[in-house]
Structure formats: structure tokens, C-alpha cells
Design a protein around this motif. Sequence first.
Motif, PDB file in Angstrom:
ATOM      1  N   ARG A 176       0.842  -1.198   0.000  1.00  0.00           N
ATOM      2  CA  ARG A 176       0.000   0.000   0.000  1.00  0.00           C
ATOM      3  C   ARG A 176       0.878   1.250   0.000  1.00  0.00           C
ATOM      4  NH1 ARG A 176      -3.812  -0.981   5.088  1.00  0.00           N
ATOM      5  NH2 ARG A 176      -1.794  -1.620   5.965  1.00  0.00           N
ATOM      6  N   THR A 177       0.477   2.249  -0.764  1.00  0.00           N
ATOM      7  CA  THR A 177       1.300   3.460  -0.879  1.00  0.00           C
ATOM      8  C   THR A 177       0.561   4.702  -0.400  1.00  0.00           C
ATOM      9  OG1 THR A 177       0.598   3.787  -3.192  1.00  0.00           O
ATOM     10  CG2 THR A 177       2.647   2.568  -2.818  1.00  0.00           C
ATOM     11  N   ILE A 178       1.307   5.563   0.295  1.00  0.00           N
ATOM     12  CA  ILE A 178       0.863   6.918   0.621  1.00  0.00           C
ATOM     13  C   ILE A 178       1.738   7.847  -0.217  1.00  0.00           C
ATOM     14  CG2 ILE A 178       0.595   8.672   2.402  1.00  0.00           C
ATOM     15  CD1 ILE A 178       0.360   6.460   4.456  1.00  0.00           C
ATOM     16  N   ASN A 179       1.122   8.631  -1.065  1.00  0.00           N
ATOM     17  CA  ASN A 179       1.838   9.369  -2.099  1.00  0.00           C
ATOM     18  C   ASN A 179       1.716  10.871  -1.884  1.00  0.00           C
ATOM     19  OD1 ASN A 179       2.389   6.978  -4.095  1.00  0.00           O
ATOM     20  ND2 ASN A 179       0.252   6.790  -3.444  1.00  0.00           N
ATOM     21  N   VAL A 180       2.845  11.547  -1.798  1.00  0.00           N
ATOM     22  CA  VAL A 180       2.879  12.986  -1.557  1.00  0.00           C
ATOM     23  C   VAL A 180       3.090  13.725  -2.877  1.00  0.00           C
ATOM     24  CG1 VAL A 180       4.033  14.866  -0.329  1.00  0.00           C
ATOM     25  CG2 VAL A 180       3.818  12.603   0.751  1.00  0.00           C
ATOM     26  N   VAL A 181       2.217  14.687  -3.154  1.00  0.00           N
ATOM     27  CA  VAL A 181       2.348  15.556  -4.324  1.00  0.00           C
ATOM     28  C   VAL A 181       2.248  17.003  -3.841  1.00  0.00           C
ATOM     29  CG1 VAL A 181       1.399  13.855  -5.935  1.00  0.00           C
ATOM     30  CG2 VAL A 181      -0.135  15.484  -4.812  1.00  0.00           C
ATOM     31  N   ARG A 182       2.679  17.941  -4.677  1.00  0.00           N
ATOM     32  CA  ARG A 182       2.650  19.350  -4.246  1.00  0.00           C
ATOM     33  C   ARG A 182       1.552  20.160  -4.909  1.00  0.00           C
ATOM     34  NH1 ARG A 182       5.561  22.660  -7.894  1.00  0.00           N
ATOM     35  NH2 ARG A 182       6.717  21.494  -9.482  1.00  0.00           N
ATOM     36  N   ARG A 184      -2.610  20.251  -6.162  1.00  0.00           N
ATOM     37  CA  ARG A 184      -3.923  19.642  -6.058  1.00  0.00           C
ATOM     38  C   ARG A 184      -4.336  18.977  -7.366  1.00  0.00           C
ATOM     39  NH1 ARG A 184      -6.787  17.064  -2.815  1.00  0.00           N
ATOM     40  NH2 ARG A 184      -5.791  18.404  -1.260  1.00  0.00           N
ATOM     41  N   SER A 185      -3.903  19.530  -8.495  1.00  0.00           N
ATOM     42  CA  SER A 185      -4.279  18.983  -9.798  1.00  0.00           C
ATOM     43  C   SER A 185      -3.723  17.583 -10.032  1.00  0.00           C
ATOM     44  CB  SER A 185      -3.801  19.908 -10.914  1.00  0.00           C
ATOM     45  OG  SER A 185      -2.384  20.085 -10.851  1.00  0.00           O
ATOM     46  N   ALA A 186      -2.706  17.174  -9.245  1.00  0.00           N
ATOM     47  CA  ALA A 186      -2.091  15.862  -9.442  1.00  0.00           C
ATOM     48  C   ALA A 186      -2.772  14.759  -8.647  1.00  0.00           C
ATOM     49  CB  ALA A 186      -0.615  15.928  -9.063  1.00  0.00           C
ATOM     50  N   VAL A 187      -3.627  15.117  -7.697  1.00  0.00           N
ATOM     51  CA  VAL A 187      -4.186  14.124  -6.773  1.00  0.00           C
ATOM     52  C   VAL A 187      -5.000  13.073  -7.505  1.00  0.00           C
ATOM     53  CG1 VAL A 187      -5.797  13.791  -4.868  1.00  0.00           C
ATOM     54  CG2 VAL A 187      -4.164  15.696  -4.807  1.00  0.00           C
ATOM     55  N   GLU A 188      -5.909  13.496  -8.347  1.00  0.00           N
ATOM     56  CA  GLU A 188      -6.790  12.547  -9.041  1.00  0.00           C
ATOM     57  C   GLU A 188      -5.987  11.613  -9.942  1.00  0.00           C
ATOM     58  OE1 GLU A 188     -10.612  12.662 -12.117  1.00  0.00           O
ATOM     59  OE2 GLU A 188     -10.132  14.429 -10.886  1.00  0.00           O
ATOM     60  N   GLU A 189      -4.984  12.151 -10.594  1.00  0.00           N
ATOM     61  CA  GLU A 189      -4.170  11.339 -11.503  1.00  0.00           C
ATOM     62  C   GLU A 189      -3.418  10.242 -10.755  1.00  0.00           C
ATOM     63  OE1 GLU A 189      -0.687  11.948 -14.913  1.00  0.00           O
ATOM     64  OE2 GLU A 189      -1.346  13.639 -13.667  1.00  0.00           O
ATOM     65  N   ILE A 190      -2.837  10.578  -9.612  1.00  0.00           N
ATOM     66  CA  ILE A 190      -2.092   9.592  -8.829  1.00  0.00           C
ATOM     67  C   ILE A 190      -3.038   8.533  -8.264  1.00  0.00           C
ATOM     68  CG2 ILE A 190      -0.641   9.248  -6.805  1.00  0.00           C
ATOM     69  CD1 ILE A 190       0.722  10.558  -9.243  1.00  0.00           C
ATOM     70  N   ALA A 191      -4.211   8.944  -7.840  1.00  0.00           N
ATOM     71  CA  ALA A 191      -5.197   7.972  -7.351  1.00  0.00           C
ATOM     72  C   ALA A 191      -5.620   7.022  -8.473  1.00  0.00           C
ATOM     73  CB  ALA A 191      -6.408   8.703  -6.786  1.00  0.00           C
ATOM     74  N   ALA A 192      -5.811   7.564  -9.671  1.00  0.00           N
ATOM     75  CA  ALA A 192      -6.208   6.732 -10.807  1.00  0.00           C
ATOM     76  C   ALA A 192      -5.105   5.747 -11.190  1.00  0.00           C
ATOM     77  CB  ALA A 192      -6.570   7.616 -11.997  1.00  0.00           C
ATOM     78  N   LEU A 193      -3.858   6.141 -10.946  1.00  0.00           N
ATOM     79  CA  LEU A 193      -2.737   5.263 -11.264  1.00  0.00           C
ATOM     80  C   LEU A 193      -2.651   4.081 -10.301  1.00  0.00           C
ATOM     81  CD1 LEU A 193      -0.247   5.073 -13.190  1.00  0.00           C
ATOM     82  CD2 LEU A 193       1.032   6.350 -11.466  1.00  0.00           C
ATOM     83  N   GLY A 194      -3.286   4.201  -9.144  1.00  0.00           N
ATOM     84  CA  GLY A 194      -3.278   3.100  -8.184  1.00  0.00           C
ATOM     85  C   GLY A 194      -2.745   3.456  -6.823  1.00  0.00           C
ATOM     86  N   GLY A 195      -2.448   4.745  -6.597  1.00  0.00           N
ATOM     87  CA  GLY A 195      -2.001   5.150  -5.268  1.00  0.00           C
ATOM     88  C   GLY A 195      -3.122   4.981  -4.255  1.00  0.00           C
ATOM     89  N   ASP A 196      -2.839   4.318  -3.129  1.00  0.00           N
ATOM     90  CA  ASP A 196      -3.893   4.044  -2.139  1.00  0.00           C
ATOM     91  C   ASP A 196      -4.331   5.302  -1.410  1.00  0.00           C
ATOM     92  OD1 ASP A 196      -4.115   0.941  -2.062  1.00  0.00           O
ATOM     93  OD2 ASP A 196      -1.968   1.349  -2.087  1.00  0.00           O
ATOM     94  N   ALA A 197      -3.394   6.211  -1.172  1.00  0.00           N
ATOM     95  CA  ALA A 197      -3.715   7.490  -0.536  1.00  0.00           C
ATOM     96  C   ALA A 197      -2.811   8.553  -1.150  1.00  0.00           C
ATOM     97  CB  ALA A 197      -3.500   7.414   0.972  1.00  0.00           C
TER      98      ALA A 197
END
Length: 368
Positions: A176-182, A184-197
Amino acid sequence: MRALVALEAGEPTDVLRLESRPVPTPKAGQALIRVKATPVHASDLHVLRGRYGFSPEFPAVGGYMECVGHIESLGPDTEGLKAGERVVAAAIPAVPGPPVAGTWQEYLVADARRLLPVPDHLSDSAACQLAVNPLTALLLVTRELDVQPGEWLLQTAAGSTVGRLVIQLCRHLGIRTINVVRRRSAVEEIAALGGDAVICTEDEDLMQRVAETAGPAGVRKAVDCVAGPVGAQVSQALAPGGELVVYGALSTHRQTDPAALTIPLQARSVIYETKTVRGFWLNRWFGTASPENVRRALARVRDLVADEVLSIPQGRPFPLERFAEAVALAEAPAHGTKPLFVFGDGRAEDEGQEAALPVRPRRSGAAG
């Protein structure tokens, strides 16, 4: 042959020149590779600036990472390979270790132990990017931290090339991954890629969100390529006994002030919670790993990409003559496309026409 040569250390567009050089001759244990495609990494440019962990002897052919091509000839007593075979060359200089040839040239002499055959269905674009970012992701998750199925892995710069590969690999391994981005526009993309949080530092508190996501057990393993205050927050967010592996410093990009090249760790958190912070650099791994372990790791990465567990985006091809455009693209903010120098069949017919890398057919039954 044509080669892109840096005359001295400096800004790449100022010091690079296109030269004609003799085709080299392989010695014992070496192979002569006719290069088909080779990427332009930001780290390649830092090498030319003299701001990386090693410096070549100038003048030097650029490109100290990876390429794909065909074996043109073999040196004496070189076994296990054959002329005409399509291979990936891992051209990352080992530290400590002997110098290696740059890949930004039409022909390259390489140590046969650094060559890996690749299947026909794998495109040149994907094959020439196998040996750096996918290998880094694999080593971070499996060798450096030994993350087990069901565990949490916390990572920064989740939208980076390595960050995306870490997400894909962790999904495959049940991590399971917790993924940090800087942004807001990247959040949906990372979640769609399979990031758990996904945590957005633009408007969220990193430590609070990690605690809410992981619960009382917390997170014990993390990778960071941002450094600076964000890297420090990741360390502080770890559970007691946690491990943080730092493999980059994006927050200091193009920074020359030594005082800015830091991770301001909280001493109480490190001491009383006995946390570990250490570095990872692919060049030093190549300097300590045996040739057998190198080939084994490269073969595993090749298979993960060939089986479409790991996805490498199509690169944008350039002929050597347009190196200034390729350099600019390599450092463009959020460009999302890796510039590639291409040769031979993939070369542009004229300066105004972009080259087209051959797209090889998928194997039957491959995932969509």
C-alpha cells in the motif's frame, strides 16, 4: 560516426558540439553497439554542469545512463552474446569504478556484462529507458527497504517518473502506498494510477494526513526525492524505528548554495524514536553489486516492463542536430515526456521533421 560532445563543464547548450569521431573497437569482454535510441535525463545535464556525484574527463561524449541498440561486433573472448542481437546497455558509471563511454553517439563500446538482450515486442522507446528509473524503483522497494505485502510505503514526488513506477510496482507486489504531491491537480491522476492514498502539500498537513491514513501502527518505510523541509516532514511522520531512503533532492534543483542542500531533521524525532535516514545512489549500487546481481536486477526489470506490470511512457525522439530542443524539454516543468536521441532507422529525414521511433507489436494476450 556522429557524437554529441561536451568540450568542458558548463551549461549543456553552451558546451555541447556535434562532432565526427572514429568508430571505436571493442576489446576483450566488450561489445560494439550501434545505438538506436538513448534518453536525455536531467541527471545527464547535471553531469555536464559539473554538479553531479561524478565528473567525466572533458571533452566527453554526453549521456551517462542507458541506451538500446544492436551488437555490431564482439571483442576477443567475449561470450554469451552474438552479433546482431538487440540489447539494452546500462551505461551508468560505477562509483567507485572505471570510466564508461557516453551514449550520445552512433556507436558505443560497452562491457558485455552490462548488456541485456530485450524482446522484439518491446519498443526502442521503452527499452532505452529500462536501466535507470525502473531499476531505481525496484531497488528502492525490494532491496533498500524490503517492503512486504500489506505494508505501507510513504513516498514524495509521486508524480515523478520513479514515483509512478513505485506505485505500479507496489500494486503488483500488494504493497500500500501513501503518495505525496505538491499540486492539487495531481491528486486525481495519482489515485487513478493506483495510489492508495494521496497527500497534497499545497493545502494539507503531511504529518496529520499520514497519521490519519496509516492509523496507530503508522508507517515505518519511506522514500524521498525532494529533500528540504518536505523530506524532514516525511522523517518526522514515520513511526518509531522507521527508515527513510533519500534518492534525490528536487527541492534544491539548480540550487548552488550549499546551505540550501539540506534536510532539516528534527533531532528529538531521530534520536528518541531511533529513526534511520540514509541515501541511495544508483551509481554506488553499480559500484558494489556483483555483475551477476546487476544482470539479475536488470532482467527482472526487463520482464516487468515486457509483461506490462511497469509502464514506460513513449519518449519524444530527436536527432542529435536538435540537441538544444531536447535539452530544453528534459528540464521543462512537468513536461511528462522524455526526450530521446534516435539514430539509424529512427533518424529524422530532415531537420524539420521529428523522428518516429518504431512501435513494435504487442505479444498476443498482452494487457490492454
